[in-house]
Write a protein that holds these residues in place. Structure first.
Motif, PDB file in Angstrom:
ATOM      1  N   UNK A 130       0.890  -0.872  -0.054  1.00  0.00           N
ATOM      2  CA  UNK A 130       0.341   0.203  -0.212  1.00  0.00           C
ATOM      3  C   UNK A 130       0.947   1.124  -0.131  1.00  0.00           C
ATOM      4  N   UNK A 131       0.171   2.007  -0.858  1.00  0.00           N
ATOM      5  CA  UNK A 131       2.071   3.288  -0.529  1.00  0.00           C
ATOM      6  C   UNK A 131       1.005   4.750  -0.762  1.00  0.00           C
ATOM      7  N   UNK A 132       1.428   4.577   0.606  1.00  0.00           N
ATOM      8  CA  UNK A 132       0.148   6.088   1.255  1.00  0.00           C
ATOM      9  C   UNK A 132       0.943   6.911   1.407  1.00  0.00           C
ATOM     10  N   UNK A 133       0.582   7.607  -0.243  1.00  0.00           N
ATOM     11  CA  UNK A 133       0.826   9.243  -1.113  1.00  0.00           C
ATOM     12  C   UNK A 133       2.088   9.707  -0.046  1.00  0.00           C
ATOM     13  N   UNK A 134       3.399   8.772  -1.124  1.00  0.00           N
ATOM     14  CA  UNK A 134       4.639   8.486  -0.846  1.00  0.00           C
ATOM     15  C   UNK A 134       5.586   9.910  -1.870  1.00  0.00           C
ATOM     16  N   UNK A 135       5.197  11.065  -1.694  1.00  0.00           N
ATOM     17  CA  UNK A 135       6.151  12.102  -2.728  1.00  0.00           C
ATOM     18  C   UNK A 135       7.522  11.607  -3.164  1.00  0.00           C
ATOM     19  N   UNK A 136       7.960  10.083  -2.777  1.00  0.00           N
ATOM     20  CA  UNK A 136       9.661  10.243  -3.311  1.00  0.00           C
ATOM     21  C   UNK A 136       9.689   9.066  -4.433  1.00  0.00           C
ATOM     22  N   UNK A 137      10.501   8.115  -4.570  1.00  0.00           N
ATOM     23  CA  UNK A 137      10.370   7.087  -6.016  1.00  0.00           C
ATOM     24  C   UNK A 137       9.324   5.621  -5.563  1.00  0.00           C
ATOM     25  N   UNK A 138       9.021   5.803  -4.201  1.00  0.00           N
ATOM     26  CA  UNK A 138       8.149   4.768  -3.860  1.00  0.00           C
ATOM     27  C   UNK A 138       7.442   4.357  -4.322  1.00  0.00           C
ATOM     28  N   UNK A 139       6.241   4.768  -5.581  1.00  0.00           N
ATOM     29  CA  UNK A 139       5.487   5.259  -6.669  1.00  0.00           C
ATOM     30  C   UNK A 139       6.172   4.168  -7.664  1.00  0.00           C
ATOM     31  N   UNK A 140       6.918   4.519  -8.096  1.00  0.00           N
ATOM     32  CA  UNK A 140       7.838   3.902  -9.530  1.00  0.00           C
ATOM     33  C   UNK A 140       8.209   2.812  -8.920  1.00  0.00           C
ATOM     34  N   UNK A 141       8.870   2.559  -7.906  1.00  0.00           N
ATOM     35  CA  UNK A 141       9.161   1.319  -7.574  1.00  0.00           C
ATOM     36  C   UNK A 141       8.711   0.559  -7.332  1.00  0.00           C
ATOM     37  N   UNK A 142       7.612   0.721  -6.668  1.00  0.00           N
ATOM     38  CA  UNK A 142       6.644  -0.604  -6.590  1.00  0.00           C
ATOM     39  C   UNK A 142       5.823  -0.776  -7.687  1.00  0.00           C
ATOM     40  N   UNK A 143       5.879  -0.103  -8.347  1.00  0.00           N
ATOM     41  CA  UNK A 143       4.927  -0.317 -10.225  1.00  0.00           C
ATOM     42  C   UNK A 143       5.318  -1.267 -11.379  1.00  0.00           C
ATOM     43  N   UNK A 144       6.853  -1.186 -10.248  1.00  0.00           N
ATOM     44  CA  UNK A 144       8.039  -2.005 -11.365  1.00  0.00           C
ATOM     45  C   UNK A 144       7.690  -3.245 -11.185  1.00  0.00           C
ATOM     46  N   UNK A 179       0.122  -7.213  -5.125  1.00  0.00           N
ATOM     47  CA  UNK A 179      -0.673  -6.436  -5.320  1.00  0.00           C
ATOM     48  C   UNK A 179      -0.092  -4.782  -5.105  1.00  0.00           C
ATOM     49  N   UNK A 180      -0.847  -4.208  -5.709  1.00  0.00           N
ATOM     50  CA  UNK A 180      -0.386  -2.754  -5.110  1.00  0.00           C
ATOM     51  C   UNK A 180      -1.585  -1.651  -5.135  1.00  0.00           C
ATOM     52  N   UNK A 181      -1.737  -1.393  -4.267  1.00  0.00           N
ATOM     53  CA  UNK A 181      -3.006  -0.432  -3.879  1.00  0.00           C
ATOM     54  C   UNK A 181      -2.201   0.921  -3.597  1.00  0.00           C
ATOM     55  N   UNK A 182      -2.827   2.496  -4.736  1.00  0.00           N
ATOM     56  CA  UNK A 182      -1.727   3.690  -4.380  1.00  0.00           C
ATOM     57  C   UNK A 182      -3.065   4.551  -3.859  1.00  0.00           C
ATOM     58  N   UNK A 183      -2.494   5.435  -2.324  1.00  0.00           N
ATOM     59  CA  UNK A 183      -3.950   5.896  -1.778  1.00  0.00           C
ATOM     60  C   UNK A 183      -3.635   7.301  -3.030  1.00  0.00           C
ATOM     61  N   UNK A 184      -4.637   8.010  -2.326  1.00  0.00           N
ATOM     62  CA  UNK A 184      -4.598   9.033  -3.177  1.00  0.00           C
ATOM     63  C   UNK A 184      -3.571  10.610  -2.511  1.00  0.00           C
ATOM     64  N   UNK A 185      -3.451  10.053  -1.121  1.00  0.00           N
ATOM     65  CA  UNK A 185      -2.612  11.500  -0.493  1.00  0.00           C
ATOM     66  C   UNK A 185      -1.843  10.027   0.657  1.00  0.00           C
ATOM     67  N   UNK A 186      -1.212  10.898   1.480  1.00  0.00           N
ATOM     68  CA  UNK A 186      -1.037  10.433   3.550  1.00  0.00           C
ATOM     69  C   UNK A 186      -2.025  10.082   3.875  1.00  0.00           C
ATOM     70  N   UNK A 187      -2.319   8.896   4.183  1.00  0.00           N
ATOM     71  CA  UNK A 187      -3.298   9.004   5.393  1.00  0.00           C
ATOM     72  C   UNK A 187      -3.168   8.606   6.476  1.00  0.00           C
ATOM     73  N   UNK A 188      -1.914   7.564   6.671  1.00  0.00           N
ATOM     74  CA  UNK A 188      -0.994   7.403   7.999  1.00  0.00           C
ATOM     75  C   UNK A 188      -1.504   6.115   7.347  1.00  0.00           C
ATOM     76  N   UNK A 189      -0.315   5.646   8.956  1.00  0.00           N
ATOM     77  CA  UNK A 189      -0.322   3.161   8.731  1.00  0.00           C
ATOM     78  C   UNK A 189      -1.869   3.003   8.495  1.00  0.00           C
ATOM     79  N   UNK A 190      -2.005   3.356   9.365  1.00  0.00           N
ATOM     80  CA  UNK A 190      -3.634   2.855   9.934  1.00  0.00           C
ATOM     81  C   UNK A 190      -4.322   2.442   9.053  1.00  0.00           C
TER      82      UNK A 190
END
Ligand code: UDP
Ligand code: MG
Length: 311
Positions: A40-54, A63-74
């Motif tokens: 679960x990519x919790x609205x990361x602003x670094x390269x997390x999204x690209x790495x996980x997409x790879x 399996x991958x879920x991208x959040x629309x922004x940072x919602x928090x760990x829980x």
């Protein structure tokens, strides 16, 4: 064959993701059961999204879920559980503080004990600062003394849960989820597993003091009414002191053992004391009203931007 899913929330974890993925995959490949990873990519602003997409492009068991922004760990872990269709799931962090090499042992304990939950208790914490260790230790003990449920001490979200528990979890309508508490709360057969918490393999903690504080107060507000009772108790003590003081000064005036005119100190002390008691009581009430307000708004816990490899 039961399938095992590993749920990993990630917030700005570019520094650890490659090693984390590699080690988790290694551990999973040694298991006798099919497995998958839910990131679960919790609205990361670094390269997390690209790495996980790879990862998801090359490996369809990711399996991958991208959040629309940072919602928090829980909320991130909640989304993982909500989207998990496996019979078993392990909640882990991306930073490898909970070593994935423990997965075979965890699975073994689950099987041999026929457990619905295997919760992982930290024997010791190698990586964390003194401050973090001390506050965490104190927090779990305070929470336990305040709530009616006996939560296992020194236990984070790192645990193995089965379908039964996940199905119950998915029914909870509350938005502010203190996940480790809720999982204890559902019951069934829960067994401990002792481990040593390692240091982060890279990057820095995503739980600064302010977030830790919000997390801790949230847990207390959702699992205890003690602060309200304590506020009432404090009010009671204040009233009692008020009555004693009033009697003391009145009788003192009559019998001459107290000279109230010169009592500036006693006056200012009682004003501050009663003012403090009132503010504290209103503050406690306000916190609970805040929780009610959030729950009544009933906004979604998280918003998903994109999902990958869920069919
Ligand atoms: N995390 C998250 N969203 C946040 C904060 C943290 O998804 O807003 C993730 C983070 O990427 C990590 C896990 O939650 O995988 C635990 O965070 P961290 O390791 O920073 O906390 P600590 O172990 O220091 O308490
Ligand atoms: Mg960590």
């Amino acid at each position: 064959m039961k399938k095992l899913a590993v749920i990993i929330p990630c917030y700005n974890e570019e520094a650890v993701l490659y090693e984390s993925y590699y080690r988790t995959k290694q551990a999973l490949s040694s298991l006798p059961v099919p497995s998958e990873i839910i990131y679960i990519n919790d609205g990361s602003t670094d390269r997390t999204r690209e790495i996980l997409d790879d990862f998801a492009r090359q490996d369809n068991t990711v399996k991958l879920i991208h959040f629309s922004r940072n919602f928090g760990h829980q909320p991130a872990v909640t989304a993982g559980i909500n989207h998990c269709d496996a019979e078993l799931a392990v909640i882990m962090d991306a930073d490898m503080q909970e070593p994935p090499e423990l997965l075979p042992d965890l699975l073994h304990v689950q099987e041999s004990e026929q457990a619905n939950v295997v919760y992982c208790v930290r024997k010791s914490r190698i990586g964390d600062s003194k401050f973090k260790k001390w506050t965490a230790k104190a927090f779990y003990r305070v929470l336990n003394s305040m709530s009616e449920i006996d939560f296992p001490l020194d236990t984070g979200d790192f645990r193995l849960i089965d379908r039964k528990v996940m199905d119950q979890f998915n029914q909870f309508p509350e938005r502010g989820k203190y996940i480790r508490g809720l999982i204890s709360w559902v019951g069934f057969r829960q067994v401990p597993f002792y481990y040593t918490r390692e240091a982060r393999i890279g990057g820095s903690t995503k739980y600064p003091v302010s977030k830790m504080f919000t997390f801790a107060t949230g847990a207390i507000l959702y699992f205890s009414k003690k602060p309200l009772q304590m506020a009432t108790g404090l009010g009671f003590i204040a009233v009692l002191i008020g009555i004693i003081l009033a009697l003391w000064f009145t009788l003192g005036k009559i019998y001459g053992f107290s000279n109230a005119e010169t009592g500036w100190t006693s006056m200012i002390t009682s004003v501050i004391f009663f003012g403090g008691v009132q503010l504290l009581t209103v503050g406690v009430l306000g916190n609970y009203i805040g929780v009610l307000f959030d729950e009544i708004k009933a906004r979604p816990e998280y918003i998903i931007d994109e999902k990958k490899n869920f069919d």
